[in-house]
Design an enzyme around this catalytic site. Structure first.
Site, PDB file in Angstrom:
ATOM      1  N   SER A 147      13.037  48.875  37.337  1.00 47.98           N
ATOM      2  CA  SER A 147      12.924  48.150  38.637  1.00 47.98           C
ATOM      3  C   SER A 147      14.562  48.791  38.905  1.00 47.98           C
ATOM      4  O   SER A 147      14.298  48.767  40.173  1.00 47.98           O
ATOM      5  CB  SER A 147      13.497  46.444  38.114  1.00 47.98           C
ATOM      6  N   HIS A 189      64.449  38.752  51.612  1.00 52.13           N
ATOM      7  CA  HIS A 189      64.407  37.035  50.491  1.00 52.13           C
ATOM      8  C   HIS A 189      64.113  35.971  52.054  1.00 52.13           C
ATOM      9  O   HIS A 189      64.738  34.713  51.583  1.00 52.13           O
ATOM     10  CB  HIS A 189      65.737  36.410  50.045  1.00 52.13           C
ATOM     11  N   GLN A 199      19.476  52.233  32.584  1.00 56.73           N
ATOM     12  CA  GLN A 199      18.579  51.884  33.141  1.00 56.73           C
ATOM     13  C   GLN A 199      19.015  51.455  34.799  1.00 56.73           C
ATOM     14  O   GLN A 199      18.554  51.086  35.096  1.00 56.73           O
ATOM     15  CB  GLN A 199      18.238  50.220  32.241  1.00 56.73           C
ATOM     16  N   SER A 215      45.457  20.034  65.972  1.00 59.33           N
ATOM     17  CA  SER A 215      45.022  19.302  64.632  1.00 59.33           C
ATOM     18  C   SER A 215      45.448  17.998  65.425  1.00 59.33           C
ATOM     19  O   SER A 215      45.318  17.720  66.871  1.00 59.33           O
ATOM     20  CB  SER A 215      47.064  18.719  64.199  1.00 59.33           C
ATOM     21  N   ARG A 221      24.113  39.572  43.075  1.00 56.84           N
ATOM     22  CA  ARG A 221      23.552  39.728  44.058  1.00 56.84           C
ATOM     23  C   ARG A 221      24.534  38.872  45.736  1.00 56.84           C
ATOM     24  O   ARG A 221      24.361  38.919  46.667  1.00 56.84           O
ATOM     25  CB  ARG A 221      22.493  38.520  44.483  1.00 56.84           C
TER      26      ARG A 221
END
Length: 472
Positions: free
Chosen positions: A106, A153, A234, A284, A333
């Site tokens: 596969s 900063h 594989q 908003s 996936r």
């Protein structure tokens, strides 16, 4: 199987990412690519004399005719997605169906399909990133000499130019572009190596032919125009997936920095940048006056998601037990497609905002007037010492005046620092008031920023142009 808004669907299905990127990661496209790999394998086997011309032609005639409902029906019985697709393809091919997947496992199919999709997705991101880089080059050139306060900063520091700030973002993204190019160049498929990578089944299959397993593999992969790893188990090494996600995370990091800076500079205390705001746009549901930086907040949000994905890919790479385990299948996936869809959305959204953003030059000048004089005191200090003052004593004169000026700013008053230094008797023994005023012009204190920003804009244009030419 139907999908609509009555059931869960991924936001990437309709909200984030482009139709082009969704098509690359679609199920139909994946299954067409699977058939391309099977046809390539059958073509190589035909060259070896194992598959007839009629069988090969039969497969070729049905290569684009995917039937997902039928495949899913078969999968309900077989509980094996690749086997279901093989049987669906075979049902459509009465002459050649019996030789589909001959000798393969596969992952010989799915891993090569994954890399074909990865490669196309990278190509699309390269196009997107080119567009963003060129927009940044435009911004650099338009604002290269515009003085603005730099911050360290999140505190006012010294002046820079706005073009130089844009060049900072462009430099990061240009490096991301180089990394994406390198990734594209190095992507490799598994090849055709069988169940554990030894090609044992193919060697047996080809034993009475003049073709070796390596020659068959090379012939099939040439048809797919896909380089491949010389060694695989594989699957191809999952280190490749990790590298892919790390490159995407790097792009996301660069865009996140830009978006976070944008959000800060859009806040009213700065007020220097702004997202475009539509005439009927709502900021908003509770506070009608709000003009929230929703696009840049979205960029930060999606970028965090992309940043999290390399951890999953790392687990897959480091825990690929012996020659294969299937515990990477489900998450691959998801994260392969979503990493690209999210990055696609990030680049599209940043590109739109760069094209339409508002730069408030009055706010930039106002902030320069408020904080720039503090930065210019460095010039006064150097000039005073050059005129004969004790450096430590001069530092104290300037520090005391600066503290008075800060107190005035906190009271909402204009910055009085220039006047305070001009009136300082100790400092006046070394520098006349008119020289102090000239030295306190902070807008002149941007060093080589403008020249280097403009030079880098040209670097971007040349690099992108050459890259587009090579790809074209």
């Amino acid at each position: 199987m139907t999908f609509d808004h009555q059931t869960y669907i991924s936001p990437y299905t309709w909200r984030y990412g482009s139709p082009a990127m969704r098509q690359i990661w679609s199920e139909a496209h994946k299954r067409r690519l699977m058939r391309q790999v099977w046809v390539a394998l059958a073509t190589a086997q035909h060259q070896a004399g194992l598959v007839t011309a009629a069988q090969l032609a039969d497969l070729q005639s049905q290569a684009d005719n995917v039937d997902i409902p039928r495949s899913l029906e078969i999968e309900q019985e077989t509980r094996h997605d690749v086997m279901a697709e093989i049987r669906t393809f075979a049902e459509q091919c009465p002459v050649g169906g019996g030789i589909i997947h001959w000798g393969a496992t596969s992952a010989d199919i799915t891993d090569n399909v994954d890399v074909l999709r990865l490669r196309t997705a990278v190509d699309l991101l390269l196009d997107r990133l080119q567009g963003v880089l060129l927009l940044l080059a435009d911004k650099i050139e338009a604002t290269a000499v515009l003085p603005t306060m730099a911050h360290t900063h999140i505190q006012p520091a010294e002046p820079t130019t706005l073009g130089y700030r844009f060049a900072v973002y462009a430099q990061d993204l240009l490096e991301d572009y180089r990394q994406l190019q390198a990734l594209r160049r190095d992507l490799r498929g598994k090849g055709l190596k069988g169940a554990v990578g030894t090609q044992a089944a193919f060697q047996e299959l080809l034993s009475d032919t003049d073709m070796t397993p390596q020659e068959m593999e090379a012939a099939a992969m040439r048809l797919l125009d896909l380089p491949y790893f010389p060694i695989a188990t594989q699957t191809y090494t999952r280190q490749q997936d990790l590298r892919v996600q790390q490159v995407l995370a790097g792009i996301a990091a660069s865009l996140h920095k830009f978006a976070l800076d944008f959000r800060i500079l859009q806040s009213p205390p700065f007020g220097e940048w702004g997202e475009p705001f539509g005439r009927k746009q709502v900021g908003s549901s509770a506070m009608p006056f709000k003009r929230n930086p929703i696009n840049m907040e979205n960029v930060c949000s999606l970028a965090r998601q992309v940043a999290a994905l390399p951890a999953i890919a790392w687990d897959n790479a480091s825990q690929a037990i012996l020659e294969r385990s299937l515990d990477d299948s489900a998450n691959r996936r998801i994260f392969q497609a979503e990493g690209f869809l999210a990055t696609d959305e990030l680049l599209l959204r940043v590109g739109r905002i760069l094209d339409e953003m508002v730069i408030d030059r009055e706010a930039i000048a106002r902030n320069m007037a408020a904080y720039g004089p503090f930065a210019a005191t460095e010039r006064v200090l150097m000039a005073a010492v050059a005129a004969g003052a004790n450096r430590q004593e001069a530092h104290e004169w300037i520090r005391e005046a600066s503290m008075q000026a800060w107190a005035a700013i906190r009271r909402g008053e204009a910055n009085p620092l220039v006047a305070l230094l001009q009136a300082d008797e100790d400092l006046g023994r070394f520098l006349p008031p008119e020289q102090i005023r000239g030295l306190m012009q902070a807008t002149d204190h941007t060093g080589t920023a403008s020249a280097r920003a403009l030079s880098f804009a040209q670097t971007v244009r040349i690099f992108v142009g050459q890259a587009a030419f090579k790809r074209g």
